[in-house]
Design a protein around this motif. Structure first.
Motif, PDB file in Angstrom:
ATOM      1  N   PRO A   1      22.596 -22.660  33.069  1.00 20.51           N
ATOM      2  CA  PRO A   1      21.563 -23.306  34.411  1.00 20.51           C
ATOM      3  C   PRO A   1      20.630 -23.076  34.800  1.00 20.51           C
TER       4      PRO A   1
ATOM      5  N   SER B   1      19.655 -25.696  40.523  1.00 18.48           N
ATOM      6  CA  SER B   1      20.347 -24.735  41.819  1.00 18.48           C
ATOM      7  C   SER B   1      21.950 -25.764  42.268  1.00 18.48           C
TER       8      SER B   1
ATOM      9  N   TYR C   1      25.523 -27.474  41.611  1.00 15.18           N
ATOM     10  CA  TYR C   1      26.620 -26.262  41.580  1.00 15.18           C
ATOM     11  C   TYR C   1      27.765 -27.708  40.603  1.00 15.18           C
TER      12      TYR C   1
ATOM     13  N   SER D   1      29.664 -30.106  34.412  1.00 18.10           N
ATOM     14  CA  SER D   1      28.560 -30.139  35.394  1.00 18.10           C
ATOM     15  C   SER D   1      27.264 -31.133  34.419  1.00 18.10           C
TER      16      SER D   1
ATOM     17  N   LEU E   1      21.813 -20.930  40.902  1.00 13.32           N
ATOM     18  CA  LEU E   1      22.574 -21.279  41.521  1.00 13.32           C
ATOM     19  C   LEU E   1      21.683 -21.680  42.921  1.00 13.32           C
TER      20      LEU E   1
ATOM     21  N   SER F   1      23.080 -19.446  45.075  1.00 10.00           N
ATOM     22  CA  SER F   1      24.120 -18.906  46.513  1.00 10.00           C
ATOM     23  C   SER F   1      24.073 -17.739  47.707  1.00 10.00           C
TER      24      SER F   1
END
Length: 263
Positions: A40, A43, A45, A62, A84, A86
């Motif tokens: 990825p 960011s 998801y 995705s 991401l 997170s």
């Protein structure tokens, strides 16, 4: 009260697949043949992070595209936490457990705009679903079929009620940390005041059962507990490196929590 904002759900997937989470099949092989390595660059998801049946690797979907990871699902997400954006999952999960209102074992992953909730199996190789990407759910015999907004469908033995419960908890956790971190000065009374949700049948059904989306803890408490868990882990590591045997996780956590009570 603020108004819930709905956003467009338009996505494209030229050849969406139906994936059975209980057994490997030619459809699974087709998905893997399409997949490229999961790397990825933003960011956002994914829609799904799926454990490949009877294996220890993962398929990620995705924006209608298929990606592959040689690792289990949670390891895949944790390896990409920085990209991401997170919250650190170890500290985040401990913070959620502290309040005993977000569940105990299958706890969501969140960043400041979205979330993924786990179902099926252990947390380490669970099926992770983005609730904002679910179009609808259908009961077919013993299976629940979860249809995503890009047309991809997965089916599993988990009940519709269980999926909705975990989705509601994940959205509540996301709204709580958005309230605490991003909008502490905005007067909102309900998790929906802090979320921008797609206008899907699945989310409309959760909103109708609004009792499943309620704030259970005061403003700033989740943020404070998350920061406490991060500091506790840092001090515990420092204690191990400097051979300070008295610095244990429990002693540091208790000390920080007691300190916070005076503020």
């Amino acid at each position: 009260m603020l108004r819930t904002t709905f956003k467009s759900t338009k996505q494209t997937n030229d050849s969406p697949l139906l994936l059975d989470c209980t057994q490997f099949s030619n459809t699974w092989q087709e998905a893997l043949d399409r997949a490229t390595p999961y790397m990825p660059k933003e960011s956002r998801y994914p829609s799904l992070v799926i454990p490949i049946p009877n294996r220890t690797d993962s398929l990620i979907i995705s924006q209608g595209r298929y990606y592959y990871s040689p690792q289990k699902t949670l390891s895949t997400l944790r390896d990409h936490e920085a990209v991401l954006q997170s919250y650190d999952y170890a500290c985040w999960a401990r913070a959620l457990r502290y309040f005993d209102c977000f569940g105990v074992k299958l706890l969501p992953v969140v960043n400041r705009t979205s979330c993924l909730f786990p179902i099926i199996s252990s947390i380490h190789h669970a099926l992770w679903i983005n609730p904002m990407e679910i179009e609808e759910m259908i009961k077919i015999g013993d299976f629940t079929r979860i249809i995503m907004v890009d047309g991809t469908a997965i089916q599993c033995f988990v009940s519709k009620r269980t999926v909705s419960l975990h989705a509601a908890r994940a959205l509540t956790a996301l709204a709580t940390i958005r309230r605490d971190h991003l909008y502490p000065d905005i007067l909102g009374h309900h998790p929906l005041d802090y979320l921008e949700l797609p206008n899907t049948p699945f989310l409309r059904s959760i909103i109708k059962r609004s009792k499943s989306l309620q704030f259970s803890i005061p403003l700033s408490e989740l943020k404070r507990q998350y920061e406490t868990e991060c500091l506790t882990r840092l001090f515990t590591k420092l204690g191990k490196k400097t051979n300070l045997g008295g610095l244990t996780y429990t002693s540091i956590l208790n000390s920080l929590n007691n300190t916070y009570r005076f503020y």
